[in-house]
Design an enzyme around this catalytic site. Structure first.
Site, mmCIF file in Angstrom:
data_model
loop_
_atom_site.group_PDB
_atom_site.id
_atom_site.type_symbol
_atom_site.label_atom_id
_atom_site.label_comp_id
_atom_site.label_asym_id
_atom_site.label_seq_id
_atom_site.Cartn_x
_atom_site.Cartn_y
_atom_site.Cartn_z
ATOM 1 C CD GLU A 348 -22.969 16.249 -27.107
ATOM 2 O OE1 GLU A 348 -22.072 15.686 -26.453
ATOM 3 O OE2 GLU A 348 -24.033 15.708 -27.421
ATOM 4 C CB SER A 351 -24.682 14.616 -30.817
ATOM 5 O OG SER A 351 -23.686 13.701 -31.159
#
Length: 416
Positions: A348, A351
RNA sequence: GGACAGUUGGGAGAGUGGCCGAAUCUACUACCUUGGAAAGGUAGCGUAGGGCAACCUACCGAGGGUUCGAAUCCCUCACUGUCCA
């Protein structure tokens, strides 16, 4: 906070949606019951209070006319006792309701896939193909130390574990990335803002970090001030308790801040390197929009972050988070995961979330829609996490001898 | 750190116990007036909750207290300003 009126009106529907996100149905039943009880308590109190107000007015008239008030006073005194009780009942019920309601997460969008955890997230697409290495690519901490860019030990010496220091080209690259990202976001119509790194309790309640996640926050001793875990908090709360005009929307902003997280639940995870630090740099996108526009803005934000990665020549993929991995305040989230050849995995790096009116209800951010005041939708997303972008550059642009190339887009920022 | 002053509706600003959810000015909205605009006139114009109509309840920085009744009196706190250290 979820819409209690909606819960009341369409209980089965709302309840079913929240159960998808793992909320206990019994708790929701209880919430509904508490809400009904509170309503009754309010009616009770307001009726008594109305009588009291009327009698008080009479009292004034009697006095002026020189009439005897002793009988009236008796009635008023008696009513007052009942008011005290009624108020106390209302207060207790209000408190009980709030404790439950503030801990209920947002209702997920219908198109959010079911799932238990990150393994059930659904890939939307991949962007750019990871390049083949003729050698075994190293992990970023090795490269960082070898090039003298990052010093993990000295970070620990100055603070504690999960802090690091950047030197020379490492520090320059960090600064270049921040500037590059802010400029990129500005060109996409996000206005640059610079905000405090400390915020009060009201701000954190507005965006949903409090009351539930206090353990993850650094708090200033003796003061009701907290270090921000993300720029989302100060930037979204800029318009807390305000009524914006329709013409002002959408408000699209970008901010660079340091972020501070205790990572209380992350013991043992990513202990090495700079994937998970207590302090990290991040460039954030925040938007306030009319409800009917938020899907469009959401797409814009995802595209912005993805294009930023593409501009940096970093292979990545877009993932729709499943219900189990969705954050507390989010109705929908798309994660951007960047390819890390050293770890041979996607991690990640951004987001992007649409919280719809969940934060707006808590933070009281509305706009004037003709005569009516309507809650705005709030959205936020990283564009991007700076430390993780450094990690991605190091691992994707490494050469066999451990040296690291600089992406073309950044070269002007480094005087190259 | 100490002393004093202040915090009222989008803005300015009155209001020291009942007739104040709050004068007045300004901004804004609608209408009238106009060829069009300005000026002028008329009306509307805070937020939230409940009945969803009349209307009722709460809110004058936050919290507590006094009182039949508080923007107004008392206490605590926060913030702003000025002066002193």
């Amino acid at each position: 906070m979820i819409d209690l009126k909606l819960l009341q009106k369409n209980f089965d529907e709302v309840s079913a949606k929240l159960v998808r996100k793992g909320v206990d149905a019994k708790l929701l039943k209880k919430l509904k019951l508490k809400n009904e009880e509170l309503k009754l308590a309010k009616i009770d109190f307001e009726t008594l209070q109305a009588a009291q107000n009327t009698m008080s007015k009479e009292f004034g008239i009697y006095k002026r006319e020189g009439k005897d008030v002793s009988e009236l006073k008796e009635r008023v005194d008696e009513n007052k006792l009942r008011i005290v009780d009624a108020l106390e009942i209302q207060r207790v019920r209000q408190e009980e309701l709030e404790i439950i309601a503030m801990a209920i997460p947002n209702i997920p969008d219908d198109d959010v896939p079911d799932g238990a955890d990150e393994n059930d997230n659904v890939e939307i697409k991949k962007v750019l193909t990871p390049k083949e290495f003729s050698f075994t690519p190293k992990e970023h901490w090795e490269l960082a130390e070898q090039n003298g860019w990052i010093d993990f030990e000295r970070g620990v010496k100055l603070a504690t574990s999960r802090f690091s220091v950047s030197f020379g080209m490492g520090a320059k690259l960090e600064r270049a990335l921040i500037n590059f990202m802010l400029n990129f976001n500005s060109k996409r119509g996000f206005e640059e803002v610079s905000v405090p790194a400390l915020v009060n309790r009201a701000a954190l309640e507005g965006t949903g970090q409090l009351p539930k996640f206090e353990d993850d926050l650094y708090k200033i001793d003796g003061q009701e001030l907290f270090l921000i875990p993300t720029a989302e908090v100060p930037v979204t709360n800029l318009y807390q308790d305000e009524i914006l005009s329709a013409e002002e929307l959408p408000k699209k902003m970008t901010a660079y801040t340091s972020c501070f997280r205790k990572e209380a639940g992350a013991a043992g995870r990513d202990t090495r390197g700079m994937i998970r630090q207590h302090q990290f740099h991040k460039v954030e996108l925040v938007a306030l929009s009319k409800p009917e526009e938020s899907d469009k803005i959401f797409e814009e934000m995802v595209t912005c972050a993805s294009d930023l990665l593409t501009a940096l020549e970093l292979p990545h993929r877009l993932m729709t988070l499943c219900t189990g991995d969705l954050g507390f305040g989010a109705a929908k989230t798309i994660d951007l995961e960047v390819w890390l050849p050293g770890q041979a995995t996607y991690r990640e790096i951004s987001s992007v979330s649409n919280t719809r009116d969940f934060q707006a209800r808590r933070a009281k951010i509305r706009y004037k829609d003709g005569k009516q005041n309507t809650l705005v939708h709030t959205l936020n997303g990283s564009s991007l996490a700076v430390g993780r972008t450094m990690v991605a550059i190091m691992e994707n642009f490494q050469n066999e001898d451990g040296s690291i190339d600089i992406p073309k887009a950044l070269q002007p920022y480094l005087g190259m």
